[in-house]
Write an enzyme that holds these catalytic residues in place. Structure first.
Site, PDB file in Angstrom:
ATOM      1  N   LYS A 119       0.838  -1.216   0.000  1.00 57.69           N
ATOM      2  CA  LYS A 119       0.000   0.000   0.000  1.00 57.69           C
ATOM      3  C   LYS A 119       0.868   1.260   0.000  1.00 57.69           C
ATOM      4  O   LYS A 119       0.539   2.248   0.633  1.00 57.69           O
ATOM      5  CB  LYS A 119      -0.906   0.009   1.228  1.00 57.69           C
ATOM      6  CG  LYS A 119      -1.665  -1.261   1.496  1.00 57.69           C
ATOM      7  CD  LYS A 119      -3.011  -1.275   0.835  1.00 57.69           C
ATOM      8  CE  LYS A 119      -3.845  -2.442   1.325  1.00 57.69           C
ATOM      9  NZ  LYS A 119      -3.886  -3.563   0.450  1.00 57.69           N
ATOM     10  N   CYS A 120       1.953   1.214  -0.717  1.00 60.19           N
ATOM     11  CA  CYS A 120       2.950   2.277  -0.708  1.00 60.19           C
ATOM     12  C   CYS A 120       2.994   2.968  -2.071  1.00 60.19           C
ATOM     13  O   CYS A 120       2.663   2.367  -3.089  1.00 60.19           O
ATOM     14  CB  CYS A 120       4.312   1.639  -0.390  1.00 60.19           C
ATOM     15  SG  CYS A 120       5.725   2.748  -0.450  1.00 60.19           S
ATOM     16  N   GLY A 121       3.446   4.197  -2.093  1.00 63.47           N
ATOM     17  CA  GLY A 121       3.614   4.911  -3.352  1.00 63.47           C
ATOM     18  C   GLY A 121       4.663   4.278  -4.257  1.00 63.47           C
ATOM     19  O   GLY A 121       4.717   4.571  -5.450  1.00 63.47           O
ATOM     20  N   PHE A 122       5.479   3.404  -3.705  1.00 56.50           N
ATOM     21  CA  PHE A 122       6.509   2.713  -4.485  1.00 56.50           C
ATOM     22  C   PHE A 122       6.128   1.268  -4.813  1.00 56.50           C
ATOM     23  O   PHE A 122       6.948   0.513  -5.335  1.00 56.50           O
ATOM     24  CB  PHE A 122       7.841   2.725  -3.721  1.00 56.50           C
ATOM     25  CG  PHE A 122       8.414   4.093  -3.511  1.00 56.50           C
ATOM     26  CD1 PHE A 122       9.047   4.769  -4.549  1.00 56.50           C
ATOM     27  CD2 PHE A 122       8.320   4.719  -2.285  1.00 56.50           C
ATOM     28  CE1 PHE A 122       9.570   6.039  -4.361  1.00 56.50           C
ATOM     29  CE2 PHE A 122       8.843   5.992  -2.087  1.00 56.50           C
ATOM     30  CZ  PHE A 122       9.471   6.655  -3.128  1.00 56.50           C
ATOM     31  N   THR A 123       4.889   0.867  -4.531  1.00 57.24           N
ATOM     32  CA  THR A 123       4.476  -0.522  -4.708  1.00 57.24           C
ATOM     33  C   THR A 123       4.630  -1.006  -6.141  1.00 57.24           C
ATOM     34  O   THR A 123       4.857  -2.192  -6.365  1.00 57.24           O
ATOM     35  CB  THR A 123       3.032  -0.720  -4.192  1.00 57.24           C
ATOM     36  OG1 THR A 123       3.018  -0.405  -2.798  1.00 57.24           O
ATOM     37  CG2 THR A 123       2.558  -2.148  -4.365  1.00 57.24           C
TER      38      THR A 123
END
Length: 182
Positions: A34-38
């Site tokens: 659930k990360c901006g880098f997923t």
């Protein structure tokens, strides 16, 4: 201590010694769904597909250390990674990658390759730095993992040769992998 002395637990709950990777190049990443880098799962899988037959092992270690960005259990993490990103590289048990409770693997990795800053060319570097300064200033202290998708490159002899922050250019990571696989 050497990296090959460390045991880890697979996503399925089995204990595994990193000595099983002797003679291979390892790209070890802490991950979160659930990360901006997923979307980096896709890039990690691309590296895995391109280089696994040449001696690269991509190893994913899910962590919920950063802003509750990996709330799922191990089974859901594996399903999510496979369904949404086609991940075939090995995933390990969710655990801590920083602080006192960090897995000994990440304590070892960060002791060998300290934090040298985020890549200023990446569009999210400034925002990530601001978020950390304003909300989690303690994360910026020391050499611990700073955010999800920090990657460590280990050569065929077990030496930790590089650290790539989540803002690192994957072309640079690929170039380093290629040089180690020669």
């Amino acid at each position: 201590m050497k990296i090959y002395d460390i045991n880890v637990t697979t996503n399925g709950g089995k204990t595994k010694s990193l000595s099983e990777y002797q003679g291979k190049v390892m790209l070890i990443a802490n991950t979160a769904s659930k990360c901006g880098f997923t979307d980096q799962y896709t890039e990690l899988e691309s590296l895995n597909k391109e280089f696994k037959d040449k001696g690269l092992c991509v190893l994913g270690f899910p962590s919920d250390n950063f802003a509750n960005q990996e709330p799922d259990d191990d089974e859901m993490i594996a399903k999510n990674c496979q369904l949404n990103f086609g991940v075939t590289f090995e995933l390990f048990k969710k655990g801590d990658v920083r602080g006192e409770s960090a897995h000994e693997l990440f304590k070892f990795l960060t002791s060998k390759q300290g934090f040298k800053g985020f890549d200023d060319a990446h569009q999210l570097s400034q925002k990530l730095t601001e978020v950390l300064k304003n909300n989690f200033p303690e994360i910026l202290e020391g050499d611990g993992v700073k955010w999800n998708f920090t990657k460590f490159l280990v050569d065929k002899n077990g030496e930790v040769v590089a650290r790539f922050e989540p803002t690192a250019d994957f072309a640079k990571i690929k170039e380093c992998i290629q040089s180690l696989l020669k």
